[in-house]
Each structure stands twice: as structure tokens, then as C-alpha cells.
Enzyme design. Structure first.
Site, PDB file in Angstrom:
ATOM      1  N   GLU A  18      35.030  39.701  52.025  1.00 26.22           N
ATOM      2  CA  GLU A  18      34.387  40.558  50.998  1.00 26.22           C
ATOM      3  C   GLU A  18      34.150  39.589  50.037  1.00 26.22           C
ATOM      4  O   GLU A  18      34.644  38.543  49.684  1.00 26.22           O
ATOM      5  CB  GLU A  18      35.315  41.785  50.402  1.00 26.22           C
ATOM      6  CG  GLU A  18      36.504  41.164  49.982  1.00 26.22           C
ATOM      7  CD  GLU A  18      36.753  40.797  48.505  1.00 26.22           C
ATOM      8  OE1 GLU A  18      35.693  41.049  47.736  1.00 26.22           O
ATOM      9  OE2 GLU A  18      37.752  40.057  48.189  1.00 26.22           O
ATOM     10  N   PHE A  19      32.816  40.067  49.280  1.00 22.57           N
ATOM     11  CA  PHE A  19      32.437  39.144  48.146  1.00 22.57           C
ATOM     12  C   PHE A  19      32.004  40.000  46.639  1.00 22.57           C
ATOM     13  O   PHE A  19      31.281  39.674  45.900  1.00 22.57           O
ATOM     14  CB  PHE A  19      31.040  38.259  48.390  1.00 22.57           C
ATOM     15  CG  PHE A  19      31.405  37.601  49.579  1.00 22.57           C
ATOM     16  CD1 PHE A  19      31.824  36.164  49.620  1.00 22.57           C
ATOM     17  CD2 PHE A  19      30.985  37.861  50.866  1.00 22.57           C
ATOM     18  CE1 PHE A  19      31.900  35.375  50.396  1.00 22.57           C
ATOM     19  CE2 PHE A  19      31.188  37.007  52.065  1.00 22.57           C
ATOM     20  CZ  PHE A  19      31.611  35.733  51.699  1.00 22.57           C
ATOM     21  N   GLU A  47      34.913  42.613  40.551  1.00 22.78           N
ATOM     22  CA  GLU A  47      35.164  43.790  40.022  1.00 22.78           C
ATOM     23  C   GLU A  47      34.453  44.194  38.929  1.00 22.78           C
ATOM     24  O   GLU A  47      33.998  43.306  38.029  1.00 22.78           O
ATOM     25  CB  GLU A  47      36.611  43.569  39.430  1.00 22.78           C
ATOM     26  CG  GLU A  47      37.875  43.390  40.569  1.00 22.78           C
ATOM     27  CD  GLU A  47      39.051  43.195  39.886  1.00 22.78           C
ATOM     28  OE1 GLU A  47      39.576  43.490  38.755  1.00 22.78           O
ATOM     29  OE2 GLU A  47      40.034  42.462  40.604  1.00 22.78           O
ATOM     30  N   ASN A  65      34.362  30.951  46.677  1.00 20.74           N
ATOM     31  CA  ASN A  65      34.998  31.089  45.546  1.00 20.74           C
ATOM     32  C   ASN A  65      35.477  29.901  44.899  1.00 20.74           C
ATOM     33  O   ASN A  65      35.412  29.831  43.577  1.00 20.74           O
ATOM     34  CB  ASN A  65      36.192  31.980  45.609  1.00 20.74           C
ATOM     35  CG  ASN A  65      35.876  33.490  45.860  1.00 20.74           C
ATOM     36  OD1 ASN A  65      34.905  33.846  45.444  1.00 20.74           O
ATOM     37  ND2 ASN A  65      36.949  34.365  46.075  1.00 20.74           N
ATOM     38  N   ALA A 125      30.086  29.055  29.221  1.00 18.32           N
ATOM     39  CA  ALA A 125      31.257  28.316  28.882  1.00 18.32           C
ATOM     40  C   ALA A 125      31.999  29.213  28.154  1.00 18.32           C
ATOM     41  O   ALA A 125      31.556  30.415  27.570  1.00 18.32           O
ATOM     42  CB  ALA A 125      30.795  27.349  27.932  1.00 18.32           C
ATOM     43  N   CYS A 144      41.222  37.039  42.191  1.00 19.27           N
ATOM     44  CA  CYS A 144      40.421  36.183  43.364  1.00 19.27           C
ATOM     45  C   CYS A 144      40.429  34.713  42.984  1.00 19.27           C
ATOM     46  O   CYS A 144      41.274  33.881  43.839  1.00 19.27           O
ATOM     47  CB  CYS A 144      38.901  36.735  43.587  1.00 19.27           C
ATOM     48  SG  CYS A 144      38.978  38.322  44.288  1.00 19.27           S
ATOM     49  N   LYS A 158      43.697  32.713  42.799  1.00 16.15           N
ATOM     50  CA  LYS A 158      44.748  32.871  44.054  1.00 16.15           C
ATOM     51  C   LYS A 158      43.965  31.880  45.147  1.00 16.15           C
ATOM     52  O   LYS A 158      44.715  31.243  45.869  1.00 16.15           O
ATOM     53  CB  LYS A 158      44.733  34.324  44.627  1.00 16.15           C
ATOM     54  CG  LYS A 158      45.265  34.345  45.847  1.00 16.15           C
ATOM     55  CD  LYS A 158      45.353  35.901  46.176  1.00 16.15           C
ATOM     56  CE  LYS A 158      44.269  36.660  46.500  1.00 16.15           C
ATOM     57  NZ  LYS A 158      43.687  36.528  47.700  1.00 16.15           N
ATOM     58  N   LYS A 195      37.664  40.153  32.567  1.00 18.86           N
ATOM     59  CA  LYS A 195      36.413  40.269  32.403  1.00 18.86           C
ATOM     60  C   LYS A 195      35.888  41.473  32.071  1.00 18.86           C
ATOM     61  O   LYS A 195      36.797  42.697  32.135  1.00 18.86           O
ATOM     62  CB  LYS A 195      35.674  40.051  33.872  1.00 18.86           C
ATOM     63  CG  LYS A 195      35.880  40.944  34.930  1.00 18.86           C
ATOM     64  CD  LYS A 195      35.320  40.496  36.321  1.00 18.86           C
ATOM     65  CE  LYS A 195      33.674  40.786  36.130  1.00 18.86           C
ATOM     66  NZ  LYS A 195      33.091  40.907  37.419  1.00 18.86           N
TER      67      LYS A 195
END
Length: 438
Positions: free
Chosen positions: A149-150, A153, A206, A250, A258, A261, A318
Site C-alpha cells: 500500500e502507498f 493518512e 518510503n 523544510a 510509516c 518504522k 501531519k
């Protein structure tokens, strides 16, 4: 197609709902009875824009069901998707115990031929490891496939329904064709490859994005020393098609479930093969240090933190999610407390989850962004919520004890802060009130 999705976390729940949305019959399985009851009542346990409405529509059409009965789901399905968590172990390696337990139960429940898709993020070679485990326990024929999966969230529904690409790792042509048919309504960019390459594509993707983030943060740190503006530098870099603008903002570094980890897991995967992944180790080191730059900026602005009141805007890693896993805000708030600061925090939706991770008598949980800045010596913006972007900075200045804004996401411009009277500190831009008026 009849699909069983095992695991109702971010990946499993969003995938299950989106498969049902396209007309497939879906059964989502989880051992958490309270979560399944909550889902069957039409509620979602995560904050994800659009998911609640889409799930309700699928339930009304009887296309999706939620159960704790794994055996029934396995026997119902033609395709079984494993989407359980693979959290990091202390060593940095992925914990495969959940996926192995599911594989054992799945194997004992099979009643005929199945296609088994591993959606979980797993180290290279895991699919074949699970294949051997199931084959040892089940007499029935099956095919194994890797479809990493890509999704992101905060935009997971969109990313699932309109993905940039779909990667399918298989061992035989027929399984590849079947999965391509399943995913063809979602994307024309479908790549079929071998299983081990599919597993590596997830980690490599990632790791590369994390590298871009740490790179631009290092550039930002240099920009502050030489008097350049990192927002202009990243814009100029992004105009090069070979580089691209994405992930060149930045800030205080990456977080979430993700990137931290997966970077650690890939370092460990390389280490297991006696390869020293020096570049990725540096990426992680840069990211871990970047968040503490906020502390240094606060000290630059107000001196000793002890006895001072610091407002925090944003706790999620985020915007558009309530996920605080590996959020830079955790280390920042914890450090401010250790330095003797009094902390007032506000986030539109993530405060409950943050409180589970970090709670202390010196933290005040505020109901609005303006309540947080009341009589504060400084305000630190850590998550770029749209709500903060729309703030009247003049009102913010009027309610603060000392008008100092530390912008950890470069959400505002120096001109906006200066017009409001705020002393402004950002990432990779040598701007504050005194320098603007010099």
C-alpha cells in the site's frame, strides 16, 4: 469478487471500504470485538476524510460486513487480503508475529483454492515465508501475492481510489491477471513484478521520500547560516523535473506510522545481509535531530524556558489525521516540560490521542487556538492545519504575553508576521522582527 480483509486498521479498513465501493462483496475481520461492534454501528474508529460517508454507502448497499469470525470470512472469500500491523521491534526489525498468527488461522480455515494477498508492509522474503507456513498447514491450493500500500493518512480514501500506481508482485501469470482485473477500476498505472521486488518497492519508496525530507531540512539548516531562504531554494529545485517539488518542504521532520518504522526496518534488512546502509542511517539521524531545532529557536527567542508559558499549535504528525504516532510534537513537548516550561496545547482533533502518549500536570489542554496563546511567551506551530493558516495573527499577538511565533512548518510568511507585530522564527529563513526592521 468476494474479498476478506483481515485487519481493520488504516490500510485494512480503507482498502475494504474502497473495494466494496467498486461493487465487490467484502468481509472485514478483526479480533477486537469492540471495534467490530463500533464498525457495525456505522462508525469509523479513525479520522479519515470521506471514509465514514463511503462506508455508510457500502453498508446500505450490503457490500461490506464486519466480523470477528475469521473462519467464516476465509471460507466466504475468493481473495484474502492480510492487512495487519507489523510494528517495529526494539531492534528496528518488523514484528511479524501478527501476520504469522493470521497465516496460521487462515490456513486452518481454508476450504478450497484462494488467492492470498499480503498488503502489510513486510521485509523482503516475508511473502515466501508466509507461503511456506500456510502450505505446511493447509491441504488446499493457493497463490500468494504482494500488493504493497502507498496510501497517506489524511488522504487515504483518495489514494486508494485514485492511486499513482499499483504494484503487484506474483509468481504466476494467472494470479497477476486476476489482480490486475481487480485493480483496473482504480488505476491504469499497474506494474506486475516478482514478489521480492514488490516487497522492496514499498521500503525503497518510503526511504527515498524520507531522504528528500531530511535533505531539504539539512539545506534549511545551511540556509539559516548563509542567509538564504529555503522556501525559494526548494521552489527552484522543484522546477527541475528530475527532482520534483514533492517532499521538499523544510520543517521539523517526518513522523507517523510509516516513515520512521520503514526506514529503521530497511536499515535492519540491509544489516541482516551484512550491508551498512550509511545514507539511510544519516537520514534517520538528521530527522531525529531536526525536531529539537524548535527548542533551540525558543531559547534563542526567550532565553531560559523554565517558568515560561509555551503554546503549541498542532500535535498530529501531519494535518487531516488524529494520528500522533512518532509525531515530532511528542519529543518537543516532553523536552519543554523537562526544561521547566508550562505548556498550553491545541490540536483540532488529535489531543485525545496525544494525551494517551504524554500527559503531565504542566500541560493545559485548550479548546481553541486562541485559548492556547492567551498570555503565552511564545507559540510554536508544529502541524500545518488549515485552521492555523487562517488565523488573524494580529489577534494572536494581542492575546500573547510576548509576541513570539516559532513556525515549525513555514506556514506563514515573514511579511504576515511582521504586519501583526510578531517576532517570527521559521525553518531555513533568517527572519525575525528585529532583522526585518533593521
Amino acid at each position: 469478487m468476494k474479498i476478506a480483509v483481515i485487519g481493520t486498521g488504516y490500510v485494512g479498513l480503507v482498502s475494504g471500504v474502497c473495494f466494496a465501493h467498486k461493487g465487490n462483496q467484502v468481509m472485514c475481520v478483526d479480533q477486537d470485538r469492540n471495534k467490530i461492534a463500533f464498525l457495525n454501528e456505522g462508525h469509523v474508529p479513525i479520522h479519515e476524510p470521506g471514509l465514514q460517508e463511503l462506508m455508510k454507502e457500502c453498508m446500505e448497499r450490503s457490500l461490506i460486513h464486519f466480523t470477528t469470525d475469521l473462519k467464516n470470512a476465509v471460507q466466504f472469500a475468493d481473495l484474502i487480503m492480510i492487512a495487519v500491523g507489523t510494528p517495529p521491534l526494539p531492534s528496528g526489525e518488523a514484528d511479524l508475529s501478527f501476520i504469522e498468527n493470521v497465516a496460521c488461522e487462515l490456513a486452518k480455515s481454508m476450504n478450497g483454492h484462494k488467492i492470498i494477498v499480503i498488503k502489510s508492509t513486510v521485509p523482503v522474503g516475508t511473502n515466501h515465508r508466509i507461503q511456506r507456513l500456510i502450505a505446511h498447514l493447509s491441504p488446499f491450493q493457493f497463490q500468494i501475492a504482494s500488493v504493497p500500500e502507498f496510501l497517506r493518512e489524511g488522504s487515504a480514501v483518495k489514494d486508494t481510489l485514485l492511486p499513482d500506481r499499483v504494484i503487484i508482485g506474483v509468481e504466476d501469470e494467472h494470479t497477476g491477471y486476476t489482480l490486475k482485473e481487480l485493480y483496473s477500476p482504480y488505476s491504469e498505472q499497474i506494474m506486475i513484478t516478482d514478489i521480492r521486488s514488490a516487497e522492496m518497492i514499498k521500503y525503497a519508496s518510503n526511504a527515498f521520500l524520507a531522504t528528500k525530507i531530511s535533505f531539504i531540512n539539512e539545506i534549511a539548516n545551511i540556509c539559516e547560516k548563509v542567509g538564504a531562504d529555503v522556501t525559494q531554494v526548494s521552489k527552484g529545485m522543484g522546477l527541475d523535473n528530475r527532482i520534483g517539488a514533492a517532499f521538499l518542504n523544510a520543517g521539523i521532520g517526518y513522523g507517523g506510522s510509516c516513515f520512521p518504522k520503514d526506514t529503521q526496518a530497511l536499515i535492519q534488512i540491509a544489516g541482516n545481509e551484512n550491508y551498512n546502509f550509511k545514507l539511510l542511517k544519516a537520514v534517520v539521524e538528521v530527522n531525529n535531530d531536526q525536531r529539537f531545532g524548535i527548542i533551540r529557536k525558543i531559547e534563542q527567542a526567550i532565553g531560559k524556558i523554565s517558568g515560561k508559558c509555551i503554546a503549541i499549535w498542532g500535535l498530529a504528525f501531519k494535518p487531516n489525521t488524529d494520528d500522533v504516532r512518532e509525531s515530532p510534537a511528542i519529543d518537543i513537548v516532553r523536552t519543554l516540560i523537562q526544561l521547566g516550561g508550562t505548556i498550553k496545547v491545541y490540536d483540532p482533533i488529535a489531543m485525545r490521542n496525544f494525551k494517551k502518549v504524554l500527559d503531565a500536570p504542566s500541560i493545559t489542554w485548550c479548546e481553541s487556538s486562541l485559548e492556547a496563546v492567551d498570555q503565552a511567551d511564545a507559540v510554536c506551530l508544529l502541524t500545518e492545519w488549515e485552521e492555523f493558516r487562517k488565523m488573524d495573527l494580529s489577534t494572536v499577538f494581542a492575546r500573547m504575553k510576548s509576541g513570539i511565533l516559532i513556525d515549525g512548518r513555514n506556514l506563514f510568511t515573514p511579511e504576515q508576521a511582521d504586519a501583526a507585530g510578531l517576532e517570527y522564527y521559521s525553518i531555513g529563513r533568517v527572519v525575525n522582527q528585529s532583522s526585518l526592521r533593521a
